[in-house]
Scaffold this motif. Sequence first.
Motif, PDB file in Angstrom:
ATOM      1  N   ALA A   1       0.826  -1.200   0.000  1.00 42.88           N
ATOM      2  CA  ALA A   1       0.000   0.000   0.000  1.00 42.88           C
ATOM      3  C   ALA A   1       0.866   1.257   0.000  1.00 42.88           C
ATOM      4  O   ALA A   1       2.030   1.237   0.415  1.00 42.88           O
ATOM      5  CB  ALA A   1      -0.899   0.005   1.228  1.00 42.88           C
ATOM      6  N   LEU A   2       0.283   2.355  -0.485  1.00 42.66           N
ATOM      7  CA  LEU A   2       0.865   3.688  -0.368  1.00 42.66           C
ATOM      8  C   LEU A   2      -0.159   4.549   0.363  1.00 42.66           C
ATOM      9  O   LEU A   2      -1.065   5.133  -0.239  1.00 42.66           O
ATOM     10  CB  LEU A   2       1.173   4.275  -1.744  1.00 42.66           C
ATOM     11  CG  LEU A   2       2.467   3.829  -2.419  1.00 42.66           C
ATOM     12  CD1 LEU A   2       2.541   4.383  -3.822  1.00 42.66           C
ATOM     13  CD2 LEU A   2       3.676   4.263  -1.616  1.00 42.66           C
ATOM     14  N   GLU A   3      -0.036   4.625   1.674  1.00 39.51           N
ATOM     15  CA  GLU A   3      -1.050   5.285   2.496  1.00 39.51           C
ATOM     16  C   GLU A   3      -1.174   6.767   2.169  1.00 39.51           C
ATOM     17  O   GLU A   3      -2.284   7.319   2.162  1.00 39.51           O
ATOM     18  CB  GLU A   3      -0.720   5.084   3.977  1.00 39.51           C
ATOM     19  CG  GLU A   3      -0.803   3.617   4.415  1.00 39.51           C
ATOM     20  CD  GLU A   3      -0.500   3.433   5.883  1.00 39.51           C
ATOM     21  OE1 GLU A   3      -0.244   4.458   6.564  1.00 39.51           O
ATOM     22  OE2 GLU A   3      -0.510   2.278   6.347  1.00 39.51           O
TER      23      GLU A   3
ATOM     24  N   SER B   1      -2.819  -1.733  -5.435  1.00 42.87           N
ATOM     25  CA  SER B   1      -1.459  -1.751  -5.982  1.00 42.87           C
ATOM     26  C   SER B   1      -1.212  -3.044  -6.749  1.00 42.87           C
ATOM     27  O   SER B   1      -0.668  -3.038  -7.864  1.00 42.87           O
ATOM     28  CB  SER B   1      -0.447  -1.607  -4.831  1.00 42.87           C
ATOM     29  OG  SER B   1       0.870  -1.556  -5.311  1.00 42.87           O
ATOM     30  N   ALA B   2      -1.631  -4.173  -6.161  1.00 39.68           N
ATOM     31  CA  ALA B   2      -1.437  -5.479  -6.812  1.00 39.68           C
ATOM     32  C   ALA B   2      -2.265  -5.582  -8.090  1.00 39.68           C
ATOM     33  O   ALA B   2      -1.784  -6.105  -9.109  1.00 39.68           O
ATOM     34  CB  ALA B   2      -1.803  -6.598  -5.848  1.00 39.68           C
ATOM     35  N   ASP B   3      -3.519  -5.090  -8.062  1.00 40.53           N
ATOM     36  CA  ASP B   3      -4.390  -5.151  -9.239  1.00 40.53           C
ATOM     37  C   ASP B   3      -3.780  -4.400 -10.417  1.00 40.53           C
ATOM     38  O   ASP B   3      -3.944  -4.787 -11.576  1.00 40.53           O
ATOM     39  CB  ASP B   3      -5.766  -4.553  -8.911  1.00 40.53           C
ATOM     40  CG  ASP B   3      -6.578  -5.474  -8.013  1.00 40.53           C
ATOM     41  OD1 ASP B   3      -6.215  -6.666  -7.884  1.00 40.53           O
ATOM     42  OD2 ASP B   3      -7.563  -4.996  -7.413  1.00 40.53           O
ATOM     43  N   PHE B   4      -3.070  -3.308 -10.128  1.00 42.15           N
ATOM     44  CA  PHE B   4      -2.447  -2.514 -11.176  1.00 42.15           C
ATOM     45  C   PHE B   4      -1.167  -3.183 -11.693  1.00 42.15           C
ATOM     46  O   PHE B   4      -0.954  -3.331 -12.896  1.00 42.15           O
ATOM     47  CB  PHE B   4      -2.141  -1.125 -10.619  1.00 42.15           C
ATOM     48  CG  PHE B   4      -1.249  -0.282 -11.481  1.00 42.15           C
ATOM     49  CD1 PHE B   4      -1.631   0.079 -12.772  1.00 42.15           C
ATOM     50  CD2 PHE B   4      -0.027   0.166 -11.014  1.00 42.15           C
ATOM     51  CE1 PHE B   4      -0.812   0.858 -13.572  1.00 42.15           C
ATOM     52  CE2 PHE B   4       0.799   0.947 -11.806  1.00 42.15           C
ATOM     53  CZ  PHE B   4       0.400   1.302 -13.086  1.00 42.15           C
ATOM     54  N   LEU B   5      -0.309  -3.632 -10.761  1.00 39.71           N
ATOM     55  CA  LEU B   5       1.006  -4.148 -11.139  1.00 39.71           C
ATOM     56  C   LEU B   5       0.956  -5.533 -11.778  1.00 39.71           C
ATOM     57  O   LEU B   5       1.869  -5.907 -12.509  1.00 39.71           O
ATOM     58  CB  LEU B   5       1.913  -4.196  -9.902  1.00 39.71           C
ATOM     59  CG  LEU B   5       2.333  -2.835  -9.337  1.00 39.71           C
ATOM     60  CD1 LEU B   5       3.020  -3.007  -7.990  1.00 39.71           C
ATOM     61  CD2 LEU B   5       3.248  -2.100 -10.307  1.00 39.71           C
ATOM     62  N   GLU B   6      -0.107  -6.292 -11.519  1.00 38.59           N
ATOM     63  CA  GLU B   6      -0.161  -7.661 -12.045  1.00 38.59           C
ATOM     64  C   GLU B   6      -0.217  -7.698 -13.568  1.00 38.59           C
ATOM     65  O   GLU B   6       0.085  -8.715 -14.185  1.00 38.59           O
ATOM     66  CB  GLU B   6      -1.370  -8.393 -11.474  1.00 38.59           C
ATOM     67  CG  GLU B   6      -2.717  -7.849 -11.941  1.00 38.59           C
ATOM     68  CD  GLU B   6      -3.878  -8.623 -11.363  1.00 38.59           C
ATOM     69  OE1 GLU B   6      -3.620  -9.599 -10.618  1.00 38.59           O
ATOM     70  OE2 GLU B   6      -5.046  -8.262 -11.644  1.00 38.59           O
ATOM     71  N   HIS B   7      -0.583  -6.586 -14.199  1.00 41.38           N
ATOM     72  CA  HIS B   7      -0.662  -6.532 -15.660  1.00 41.38           C
ATOM     73  C   HIS B   7       0.711  -6.353 -16.314  1.00 41.38           C
ATOM     74  O   HIS B   7       0.858  -6.587 -17.515  1.00 41.38           O
ATOM     75  CB  HIS B   7      -1.574  -5.378 -16.098  1.00 41.38           C
ATOM     76  CG  HIS B   7      -2.977  -5.496 -15.592  1.00 41.38           C
ATOM     77  ND1 HIS B   7      -3.861  -6.438 -16.063  1.00 41.38           N
ATOM     78  CD2 HIS B   7      -3.628  -4.787 -14.631  1.00 41.38           C
ATOM     79  CE1 HIS B   7      -5.016  -6.312 -15.425  1.00 41.38           C
ATOM     80  NE2 HIS B   7      -4.904  -5.321 -14.559  1.00 41.38           N
TER      81      HIS B   7
ATOM     82  N   GLY C   1       1.237   1.858  -8.473  1.00 39.72           N
ATOM     83  CA  GLY C   1       1.610   0.595  -7.833  1.00 39.72           C
ATOM     84  C   GLY C   1       2.912   0.757  -7.071  1.00 39.72           C
ATOM     85  O   GLY C   1       3.793   1.516  -7.480  1.00 39.72           O
ATOM     86  N   ALA C   2       3.039   0.055  -5.948  1.00 39.18           N
ATOM     87  CA  ALA C   2       4.270   0.133  -5.155  1.00 39.18           C
ATOM     88  C   ALA C   2       4.778  -1.262  -4.855  1.00 39.18           C
ATOM     89  O   ALA C   2       4.010  -2.173  -4.551  1.00 39.18           O
ATOM     90  CB  ALA C   2       4.003   0.883  -3.844  1.00 39.18           C
ATOM     91  N   ILE C   3       6.090  -1.425  -4.961  1.00 43.77           N
ATOM     92  CA  ILE C   3       6.758  -2.693  -4.678  1.00 43.77           C
ATOM     93  C   ILE C   3       7.761  -2.446  -3.556  1.00 43.77           C
ATOM     94  O   ILE C   3       8.524  -1.484  -3.615  1.00 43.77           O
ATOM     95  CB  ILE C   3       7.515  -3.216  -5.908  1.00 43.77           C
ATOM     96  CG1 ILE C   3       6.590  -3.284  -7.122  1.00 43.77           C
ATOM     97  CG2 ILE C   3       8.135  -4.577  -5.631  1.00 43.77           C
ATOM     98  CD1 ILE C   3       7.332  -3.455  -8.434  1.00 43.77           C
TER      99      ILE C   3
END
Length: 231
Positions: free
Chosen positions: A95-97, A106-112, A172-174
Amino acid sequence: MKKTIRLISSLVVAFALMVTMSAGAFAASGQVTYQGDAGSFLFEPGSEYSPSDLFTGQKKGVMPGDTLTHTINVRNDASKAVDVEIFIKSLGAVALEDKNVTAEESADFLEHMNLTVTAESGAKLFDAPADQTAGLTDWVSLGKFKSGADVDLTICLQVPMEMGNDCAAQIGAIDWVFKVVETPVPTDKPDADDNAKTGDSTALPLIIGICIAALIVAVIAIIAGRRRRQE
């Protein structure tokens, strides 16, 4: 004795859908420096998303079909008194609070998008959707470093053409965790004089005493022989 220090750095990737749908390629660089005496890492350049962000801000806006290439330099700036081994591990999407982005969003965005991490040796440390931990699920050693030594990691993010308006302005954040293990460099060096010594020196006085006694006996024997001849 070894000492272990752990700190966390975030890699933040932002996507904003542009009008022009042409593919692009970007090159940028980030820096991870182990400072040693301070007992900490320094992460640069940092951004509005995170002070430890390793991606430069001007390279965060990408488009469908883009390929973002990024170099991260990992360096040991600790004193010469220690050698270090640096490890890396991924915590996946987080998360990015401050931006009101949950870990799920974040995961929904980066998974693509697909992310690869390649070591300087050519070994591929990670090759999977960006939200995963994959090859970095467990600690991976980046090598052993003397003071001043460094290594480059090449990061490649591929954005598919299929990403559309539903992904516009998403973030998205990793999270990557860096760990270092310090090993003190031995400082005790034997004396040059000690190196020249061989055998057990404790018997030396006894040997010298025996030699002197033998010499005295020989002298007495010579004197006694001369007296007999004179008689």
